[in-house]
Structures are given as structure tokens and as C-alpha cells.
Design a protein around this motif. Sequence first.
Motif, short mmCIF file in Angstrom:
data_model
loop_
_atom_site.label_atom_id
_atom_site.label_comp_id
_atom_site.label_asym_id
_atom_site.label_seq_id
_atom_site.Cartn_x
_atom_site.Cartn_y
_atom_site.Cartn_z
N THR A 200 1.22 -5.22 1.34
CA THR A 200 0.20 -5.97 2.06
C THR A 200 -1.06 -6.07 1.19
N TYR B 155 3.41 -2.97 11.10
CA TYR B 155 3.15 -2.89 12.53
C TYR B 155 4.44 -2.53 13.27
N HIS C 174 4.59 -8.37 5.30
CA HIS C 174 4.52 -6.91 5.13
C HIS C 174 3.61 -6.26 6.17
N LEU C 175 2.55 -6.94 6.56
CA LEU C 175 1.69 -6.43 7.63
C LEU C 175 2.47 -6.33 8.93
N THR C 176 3.25 -7.36 9.24
CA THR C 176 4.04 -7.36 10.47
C THR C 176 5.10 -6.27 10.45
N PHE D 173 -7.60 -8.59 8.62
CA PHE D 173 -6.31 -7.99 8.93
C PHE D 173 -6.08 -6.66 8.21
N LEU D 174 -6.70 -6.46 7.06
CA LEU D 174 -6.65 -5.13 6.44
C LEU D 174 -7.45 -4.13 7.27
N LEU E 296 -5.22 -3.23 10.04
CA LEU E 296 -4.21 -2.30 9.54
C LEU E 296 -4.78 -0.89 9.45
N GLN F 182 5.17 -0.87 2.64
CA GLN F 182 4.71 -2.06 3.35
C GLN F 182 3.20 -2.20 3.23
N VAL F 183 2.49 -1.07 3.38
CA VAL F 183 1.02 -1.10 3.24
C VAL F 183 0.65 -1.51 1.81
#
Length: 169
Positions: A60, A149, A144-146, A16-17, A20, A56-57
Motif C-alpha cells: 500500500t 482491511y 492492497h489497502l482493501t 487512506f494511509l 490504515l 499488504q501494508v
Amino acid sequence: MSLSMHRISVPVFIRFLTSLSKILNKASTHCEAHGIAPQTMLNMRLYPDMYTLIQQVNETLRYATAAVAYPAGLAEPVLVGGTDSFAALQARIEEGIAFLQGVSADMIDGREDKSIVIPFHEGRRSFRAEDFVIEFCLPGFFFHLTIAYGILRHGGVEIGKADFRGEAA
């Protein structure tokens, strides 16, 4: 067959990173194509009291690296890539992925019952290592990923569920 701590964390975070990173590339391209200053996108937030895209990044990354550092008995890595550009965030993501790749299964598997105590804004919090990963870090990571996004989507970047999941070309 039970799942190991490594299996539920390291490959998930890396996947998932990586997604991202790809959507941040799309965001950078979107900014160039539409004459948007990158700082405008990087400092966007969904609501005034929420974190910016940059934050957020960073969050994450923090949840991903903490999830494996603490059970392994390692210090959380200090990611030195900056935060003032898409390229700088990409460098931080690469550093985070490199850290995760360096944590082998034997460093965290079998440590499910290890006591984890982390500094927290209201003091300290204690966890069992397995609970720390499953109930604290994984939800925080995906939250934080969501939101990252969502900020990019709200900013007009053409991304979808396949991009989020890392399945887009």
C-alpha cells in the motif's frame, strides 16, 4: 474544471494511509484485549498464496509513494521503519505520509505526459505519468489497502466501512 495529478493522488493517499494507521491501532488494541500475539495478526493472510498483513501494508505504501515520486522525478523513498510490530508499521506509514506531504502540486501537475519506466518482475514497464497514477498506482493502492482491511476484519478486529474511509471516530 479538470482534476490535477496532485489532487487525485496526494490527498487521497494521505487520507487512506491515515485510515490504515487508525485501523492498525484498532488491531493492536484488539490483540491486547483478546490475548492474541501481535505477530499472529501481522502474519495473517487471506489465503496461503497471498501476502501477509505486513506485506499488504508495505505494498500500500509502495504504490502511494511511487505514484508521486516517479512523476515528480524523485527516487522512491526508502522507508526505514521496521515491519516486526504494529508500532513499526505505524512508523513506516508516518514516513510515507511525510514523503507525500513534501510533494507539492507544482512538482507533479503538468507532467501527465511524462514517460515513466519502472522496474518490474518481468523486466520494465513503461507508462504515461497520468496512466501510471490512474491505471496502475491507484488500483494497486486500493487493492492492497482493501486486502489489509479484509485480513484485520477476518482476524476479528471490529472495523467497518467508516473506518476504511477514515470517517470513524
